[in-house]
Design an enzyme around this catalytic site. Structure first.
Site, mmCIF file in Angstrom:
data_model
loop_
_atom_site.group_PDB
_atom_site.id
_atom_site.type_symbol
_atom_site.label_atom_id
_atom_site.label_comp_id
_atom_site.label_asym_id
_atom_site.label_seq_id
_atom_site.Cartn_x
_atom_site.Cartn_y
_atom_site.Cartn_z
ATOM 1 N N HIS A 115 1.095 -1.067 0.210
ATOM 2 C CA HIS A 115 0.235 -0.118 -0.237
ATOM 3 C C HIS A 115 0.937 1.393 -0.282
ATOM 4 C CE1 HIS A 115 1.217 -0.633 3.743
ATOM 5 N NE2 HIS A 115 0.644 1.042 4.325
ATOM 6 N N HIS A 150 1.227 3.972 2.207
ATOM 7 C CA HIS A 150 1.851 4.775 2.954
ATOM 8 C C HIS A 150 2.429 5.134 2.500
ATOM 9 C CE1 HIS A 150 -1.990 3.819 5.577
ATOM 10 N NE2 HIS A 150 -2.371 4.994 5.565
ATOM 11 N N ASP A 188 5.555 5.377 4.927
ATOM 12 C CA ASP A 188 6.987 3.891 5.349
ATOM 13 C C ASP A 188 6.893 2.824 5.095
ATOM 14 O OD1 ASP A 188 4.028 3.537 6.276
ATOM 15 O OD2 ASP A 188 4.799 2.459 8.248
ATOM 16 N N HIS A 189 5.976 2.197 3.434
ATOM 17 C CA HIS A 189 6.455 1.229 2.626
ATOM 18 C C HIS A 189 5.815 2.064 1.377
ATOM 19 C CE1 HIS A 189 4.230 -1.417 5.774
ATOM 20 N NE2 HIS A 189 3.680 -0.484 6.039
ATOM 21 N N HIS A 196 -7.099 -2.974 6.287
ATOM 22 C CA HIS A 196 -5.994 -1.516 6.905
ATOM 23 C C HIS A 196 -6.968 -0.360 6.838
ATOM 24 C CE1 HIS A 196 -2.645 0.259 8.137
ATOM 25 N NE2 HIS A 196 -1.759 0.648 7.410
ATOM 26 N N ASP A 247 0.404 -4.610 7.316
ATOM 27 C CA ASP A 247 -0.678 -3.598 8.195
ATOM 28 C C ASP A 247 -1.691 -4.266 7.507
ATOM 29 O OD1 ASP A 247 1.975 -2.248 7.700
ATOM 30 O OD2 ASP A 247 0.611 -0.366 7.353
ATOM 31 N N HIS A 258 7.983 -4.578 11.523
ATOM 32 C CA HIS A 258 7.308 -3.778 11.763
ATOM 33 C C HIS A 258 6.093 -3.383 12.797
ATOM 34 C CE1 HIS A 258 3.424 -0.899 9.998
ATOM 35 N NE2 HIS A 258 4.066 -0.427 9.708
#
Length: 307
Positions: A62, A64, A66-67, A140, A203, A261
Site C-alpha cells: 500500500h 503509506h 513507510d512502505h 488496513h 499493515d 514492522h
C-alpha cells in the site's frame, strides 16, 4: 541457486536510531523480490551487499509513506545503473496514481524497463522458474494487498528404481517428459518434490485475504506492530499484535514465522524479548524477531512425498 530473506528495515511509521523504514528483499533462485521499499532503502541495500540489478519484481502492499517513500530512489537508480532486465511492479490498482507520482517524483532519464501490474481483488500471475505470485486484499482502511509466492511441485528420480527398470541416459529425460516408457510409469521410479512457498503480509487486521495467503507457507513475513497492551490500538488502526500475528500463523499451518514492522513506542532493549514471548504462546514453530540487515535462510524443503 540461493533462497534467503534479507531484512532491510523493520520500523513502522517512522525510522528510528536503530530501525530503518520497512524494506525486504527475497532472493528466490534467479529472481529477486523487493517488498515495500520505505525511505532509505537504497542505503540499506548497500549495507546488505545488494544492488538494484538484483531486483526482478517490486511489490508494494500500500502507499503509506513507510512502505513506499523509497520507490522514487530505487526506480531512478535502476535507470542510472542501466538495469538490463525488465522489472515488474505490483501494487493496489486503486492507487495507481500514487505509483506514477512516485515513479516520476523528480526529473530523470527514465531508461529502466519498468512494467506495471496493478491489481484489485485476488489475482495470480505465472512467473519464470515454475513460480506463481498471488495477491489478495488485506484490511488496513486503505487499499492494501498481500503477496504469496509458490513454487510448483517437482519430481525427484530414484536411481535405484531407474537401474532396476533398466532406464538410463536419454531415456530418463523421455520418461520425465512423456510420463511413461514401455511398461514403466514415471511414478514408479520417482517421488514428488514439494515446492516451497512464501507470504508477505503488512499493515492489516486479520482477514480472509491474510488467511488465504498464509495457508501452509514455509516462510511468512507478517507485521506485528503492537504488543498485547495496545491491542485496541491495533484494531483501531488496522494492524496486528505479535500474538494476533502468531495466532494467524498457527491457524494457517505456517512452518516458519518472521515478525516485523515494530512500533517505536517500545524500548529497543526489551521489545524483542516481549514480542517473542507473546508470539511463542500462540505459535510453536521457529520465530524470527526481525532486525535490520538480518539474513534468514529459506527453511529446508519438506521431505519429498513417498520417500
Amino acid at each position: 541457486m540461493m533462497r534467503e530473506l534479507v531484512i532491510l528495515g523493520t520500523a513502522s511509521q517512522v525510522p528510528t536510531r536503530y530501525r530503518a523504514h520497512n524494506a525486504y528483499f527475497l532472493r528466490f533462485d534467479e529472481q529477486g523480490f523487493l517488498f515495500d521499499p520505505g525511505e532509505g532503502t537504497q542505503r540499506q541495500m548497500q549495507f546488505a551487499g545488494l544492488s538494484v540489478s538484483d531486483v526482478t519484481r517490486l511489490c508494494v502492499t500500500h502507499f503509506h509513506g513507510d512502505h513506499a517513500l523509497g520507490l522514487p530512489g530505487v526506480l531512478q537508480r535502476m535507470s542510472l545503473d542501466d538495469v538490463p532486465h525488465e522489472v515488474v511492479c505490483h501494487f493496489p490498482g486503486e492507487h495507481e496514481e500514487y505509483f506514477e507520482r512516485l515513479r516520476f517524483a523528480t526529473p530523470h532519464h527514465a531508461r529502466a524497463k519498468i512494467a506495471t501490474q496493478p491489481a484489485t481483488g485476488v489475482r495470480t500471475y505465472p512467473l519464470d522458474g515454475g513460480l506463481t505470485l498471488t495477491v489478495a486484499p488485506l484490511d488496513h482502511g486503505i487499499p492494501c494487498q498481500g503477496y504469496r509466492i509458490d513454487e510448483a511441485d517437482g519430481i525427484r528420480m530414484l536411481p535405484q528404481k531407474l537401474n532396476a527398470a533398466g532406464i538410463k541416459g536419454p531415456d530418463i529425460a523421455r520418461l520425465r517428459t512423456e510420463g511413461r516408457l514401455g511398461d514403466v510409469r514415471l511414478e514408479d521410479v520417482s517421488i514428488t518434490k514439494p515446492g516451497q512457498s512464501f507470504a508477505f503480509l503488512m499493515d492489516t487486521r486479520r482477514c480472509p485475504g491474510a488467511e488465504q495467503l498464509a495457508t501452509g507457507v514455509d516462510l511468512l513475513v507478517i507485521e506485528a506492530t503492537f504488543l498485547d497492551s495496545e491491542e485496541a490500538l491495533a484494531g483501531q488502526f488496522g494492524h496486528l499484535t505479535a500474538r494476533q500475528a502468531a495466532r494467524l500463523a498457527a491457524d494457517a499451518g505456517v512452518r516458519e514465522l518472521v515478525l516485523t514492522h515494530f512500533s517505536q513506542r517500545y524500548p529497543i532493549d526489551t521489545a524483542p524479548a516481549r514480542y517473542l514471548a507473546e508470539a511463542a504462546e500462540e505459535f510453536s514453530g521457529r520465530i524470527h524477531i526481525a532486525e535490520d540487515l538480518m539474513r534468514i535462510p529459506f527453511p529446508k524443503r519438506v521431505e519429498a512425498k513417498g520417500s
